[in-house]
Design an enzyme around this catalytic site. Sequence first.
Site, PDB file in Angstrom:
ATOM      1  N   CYS A  92       0.834  -1.207   0.000  1.00 17.66           N
ATOM      2  CA  CYS A  92       0.000   0.000   0.000  1.00 17.66           C
ATOM      3  C   CYS A  92       0.874   1.265   0.000  1.00 17.66           C
ATOM      4  O   CYS A  92       0.708   2.148  -0.853  1.00 17.66           O
ATOM      5  CB  CYS A  92      -0.944  -0.025   1.195  1.00 17.66           C
ATOM      6  SG  CYS A  92      -0.181  -0.544   2.757  1.00 17.66           S
TER       7      CYS A  92
HETATM    8  N1  LIG Z   1      -4.737  -4.130   4.736  1.00 20.37           N
HETATM    9  C1  LIG Z   1      -4.123  -3.440   3.775  1.00 20.37           C
HETATM   10  O1  LIG Z   1      -4.362  -2.224   3.608  1.00 20.37           O
HETATM   11  C2  LIG Z   1      -3.142  -4.101   2.878  1.00 20.37           C
HETATM   12  C3  LIG Z   1      -2.750  -5.403   3.041  1.00 20.37           C
HETATM   13  N2  LIG Z   1      -1.805  -5.952   2.205  1.00 20.37           N
HETATM   14  C4  LIG Z   1      -1.370  -7.328   2.401  1.00 20.37           C
HETATM   15  O2  LIG Z   1      -2.430  -8.193   2.001  1.00 20.37           O
HETATM   16  C5  LIG Z   1      -2.444  -9.353   2.811  1.00 20.37           C
HETATM   17  C6  LIG Z   1      -3.822  -9.469   3.484  1.00 20.37           C
HETATM   18  O3  LIG Z   1      -4.012  -8.334   4.328  1.00 20.37           O
HETATM   19  P1  LIG Z   1      -5.341  -8.078   5.149  1.00 20.37           P
HETATM   20  O4  LIG Z   1      -6.494  -8.544   4.364  1.00 20.37           O
HETATM   21  O5  LIG Z   1      -5.269  -6.698   5.620  1.00 20.37           O
HETATM   22  O6  LIG Z   1      -5.115  -9.084   6.366  1.00 20.37           O
HETATM   23  P2  LIG Z   1      -6.202  -9.687   7.369  1.00 20.37           P
HETATM   24  O7  LIG Z   1      -5.455 -10.006   8.609  1.00 20.37           O
HETATM   25  O8  LIG Z   1      -7.392  -8.814   7.445  1.00 20.37           O
HETATM   26  O9  LIG Z   1      -6.645 -11.066   6.649  1.00 20.37           O
HETATM   27  C7  LIG Z   1      -5.735 -12.082   6.359  1.00 20.37           C
HETATM   28  C8  LIG Z   1      -6.509 -13.377   6.151  1.00 20.37           C
HETATM   29  O10 LIG Z   1      -5.546 -14.405   5.858  1.00 20.37           O
HETATM   30  C9  LIG Z   1      -6.042 -15.652   6.308  1.00 20.37           C
HETATM   31  N3  LIG Z   1      -4.937 -16.481   6.807  1.00 20.37           N
HETATM   32  C10 LIG Z   1      -4.226 -16.316   7.960  1.00 20.37           C
HETATM   33  N4  LIG Z   1      -3.297 -17.277   8.079  1.00 20.37           N
HETATM   34  C11 LIG Z   1      -3.453 -18.088   6.996  1.00 20.37           C
HETATM   35  C12 LIG Z   1      -2.797 -19.277   6.551  1.00 20.37           C
HETATM   36  N5  LIG Z   1      -1.794 -19.815   7.249  1.00 20.37           N
HETATM   37  N6  LIG Z   1      -3.203 -19.837   5.400  1.00 20.37           N
HETATM   38  C13 LIG Z   1      -4.209 -19.302   4.673  1.00 20.37           C
HETATM   39  N7  LIG Z   1      -4.880 -18.182   5.046  1.00 20.37           N
HETATM   40  C14 LIG Z   1      -4.483 -17.573   6.187  1.00 20.37           C
HETATM   41  C15 LIG Z   1      -7.003 -15.334   7.457  1.00 20.37           C
HETATM   42  O11 LIG Z   1      -8.223 -15.990   7.174  1.00 20.37           O
HETATM   43  P3  LIG Z   1      -8.574 -17.475   7.673  1.00 20.37           P
HETATM   44  O12 LIG Z   1      -8.173 -17.572   9.118  1.00 20.37           O
HETATM   45  O13 LIG Z   1     -10.049 -17.521   7.461  1.00 20.37           O
HETATM   46  O14 LIG Z   1      -7.801 -18.390   6.789  1.00 20.37           O
HETATM   47  C16 LIG Z   1      -7.233 -13.841   7.401  1.00 20.37           C
HETATM   48  O15 LIG Z   1      -8.596 -13.489   7.359  1.00 20.37           O
HETATM   49  C17 LIG Z   1      -1.301  -9.197   3.810  1.00 20.37           C
HETATM   50  O16 LIG Z   1      -0.153  -9.838   3.332  1.00 20.37           O
HETATM   51  C18 LIG Z   1      -1.100  -7.690   3.854  1.00 20.37           C
HETATM   52  O17 LIG Z   1       0.170  -7.361   4.258  1.00 20.37           O
HETATM   53  C19 LIG Z   1      -1.282  -5.274   1.163  1.00 20.37           C
HETATM   54  C20 LIG Z   1      -1.650  -3.977   0.925  1.00 20.37           C
HETATM   55  C21 LIG Z   1      -2.580  -3.287   1.777  1.00 20.37           C
HETATM   56  C1  LIG Z   2      -1.083   0.466   9.186  1.00 19.17           C
HETATM   57  C2  LIG Z   2      -0.194  -0.722   9.028  1.00 19.17           C
HETATM   58  O1  LIG Z   2       0.194  -1.376   9.977  1.00 19.17           O
HETATM   59  N1  LIG Z   2       0.137  -1.038   7.787  1.00 19.17           N
HETATM   60  C3  LIG Z   2       0.956  -2.188   7.501  1.00 19.17           C
HETATM   61  C4  LIG Z   2       0.918  -2.447   6.042  1.00 19.17           C
HETATM   62  C5  LIG Z   2       1.256  -3.879   5.898  1.00 19.17           C
HETATM   63  C6  LIG Z   2       1.269  -4.434   4.563  1.00 19.17           C
HETATM   64  O2  LIG Z   2       0.515  -4.114   3.701  1.00 19.17           O
HETATM   65  O3  LIG Z   2       2.215  -5.365   4.456  1.00 19.17           O
HETATM   66  P1  LIG Z   2       2.858  -5.948   3.176  1.00 19.17           P
HETATM   67  O4  LIG Z   2       2.534  -4.997   2.081  1.00 19.17           O
HETATM   68  O5  LIG Z   2       4.299  -5.993   3.469  1.00 19.17           O
HETATM   69  O6  LIG Z   2       2.227  -7.262   2.967  1.00 19.17           O
HETATM   70  C7  LIG Z   2       2.407  -1.945   7.937  1.00 19.17           C
HETATM   71  O7  LIG Z   2       2.827  -0.797   8.033  1.00 19.17           O
HETATM   72  O8  LIG Z   2       3.134  -2.934   8.112  1.00 19.17           O
END
Ligand SMILES: NC(=O)C1=CN([C@@H]2O[C@H](COP(=O)(O)OP(=O)(O)OC[C@H]3O[C@@H](n4cnc5c(N)ncnc54)[C@H](OP(=O)(O)O)[C@@H]3O)[C@@H](O)[C@H]2O)C=CC1
Ligand SMILES: CC(=O)N[C@@H](CCC(=O)OP(=O)(O)O)C(=O)O
Length: 345
Positions: free
Chosen positions: A149
């Site tokens: 992000c």
């Molecule tokens: N939030 C953001 O703004 C952004 C996030 N990202 C990246 O995107 C990814 C998802 O983020 P976000 O949706 O915020 O995270 P969340 O924590 O909201 O959701 C992650 C999901 O992954 C699943 N999970 C956890 N462990 C496992 C596993 N071992 N195997 C399979 N599934 C698993 C869980 O669901 P369940 O337990 O049902 O399997 C959980 O709901 C991360 O890598 C994050 O860094 C990137 C850019 C922006």
């Molecule tokens: C607010 C906040 O905690 N933001 C996260 C964004 C994590 C993320 O998106 O992680 P990857 O893109 O590396 O998967 C952080 O700063 O680590």
Amino acid sequence: MNIAIIGATGYGGAELLRFLRNHPHVRRCYLYSSSQEGIHLSESFAHVGEIDDAILKKIDVEQIADECEVVFFATPPGVSSTLAPAFIDQGAKVIDLSGDFRLKDGAVYEAWYKRQASSDHYLQQAVYGLTEWNKPNIRKARLLSNPGCYPTATLLGLAPIVKEQLIEEDSIIVDAKSGVSGAGRKASLNTHFSEVNENVKIYKVNSHQHIPEIEQMLQAWNERIQPITFSTHLIPMTRGIMATIYAKAKHPLSVDRLVDLYKTSYKDSMFVRIRKPGQFPSTKEVYGSNYCDIGVAYDERTGRITVVSVIDNLVKGAAGQAIQNLNVMMGWNEESGLTYMPIYP
Ligand SMILES: NC(=O)C1=CN([C@@H]2O[C@H](COP(=O)(O)OP(=O)(O)OC[C@H]3O[C@@H](n4cnc5c(N)ncnc54)[C@H](OP(=O)(O)O)[C@@H]3O)[C@@H](O)[C@H]2O)C=CC1
Ligand SMILES: CC(=O)N[C@@H](CCC(=O)OP(=O)(O)O)C(=O)O
């Protein structure tokens, strides 16, 4: 086409579903969970209760590869590096929202993410999905690594002045702020209400895992770029990132020239909007949408450029850009499924 979403119970997964349900080329989204198989998604998100085909399924690679042409990973680091290779080997395309395939050098990943990197074979074939600047490669991608992000906001803001070699290569400072949904849905000490509300916190000073991702791309555009200073702050809002970027100009400039450069650089990019001289974007102006809005200034007293770049971290910073990349990979209209106006106020 049928799509798989692994990690559907998280914020990124829920955003993928929100857009893909209305995507003209997507027949069905199958949803997968590692902890809630057999349960309806409404147990995690009550507002999707009316979707009757939203039963969470067990992650079974063979079955998913049989049913779905594209697999999205919206999972924490360490999951896609383990599971994605099997999908690729079975002929499915993978779009990964995590950081597992963004860094080309596995040793750099291990130093910043403090976990084991994926194998070099897959790191090298992964295509970095900063859509506006990598379309020829994205069209051919089988393993698409969606940018972080903060890197999305920062790199879209820096690209024109770095590519045009307008700035001193050792002068980049990025001051970035994020809403709390950037940390995902899982509860944690740093993100619970009383820690975040009426508070601003700096975190991961000089150690954020997005630093090498940003530098990797900047150096691919201009190999003379030096390490950057990059700070991240958690602010009391749900969605949104603002990256305020400073760099010293090599030669005197004007704001009009900068705005012209940015408008020209993004003339074919429907999701990047450039403000007029003197105007700067705010996060609400992109809320819920796939836009990245950018404003620029030039300070004649200091010779420094300021670039302000805003996105919705869950949309252009995650699910929205991932779908934009899907559209490019499949040769569809880049805007398919993404034509939401921002929600304002
Ligand atoms: N939030 C953001 O703004 C952004 C996030 N990202 C990246 O995107 C990814 C998802 O983020 P976000 O949706 O915020 O995270 P969340 O924590 O909201 O959701 C992650 C999901 O992954 C699943 N999970 C956890 N462990 C496992 C596993 N071992 N195997 C399979 N599934 C698993 C869980 O669901 P369940 O337990 O049902 O399997 C959980 O709901 C991360 O890598 C994050 O860094 C990137 C850019 C922006
Ligand atoms: C607010 C906040 O905690 N933001 C996260 C964004 C994590 C993320 O998106 O992680 P990857 O893109 O590396 O998967 C952080 O700063 O680590």
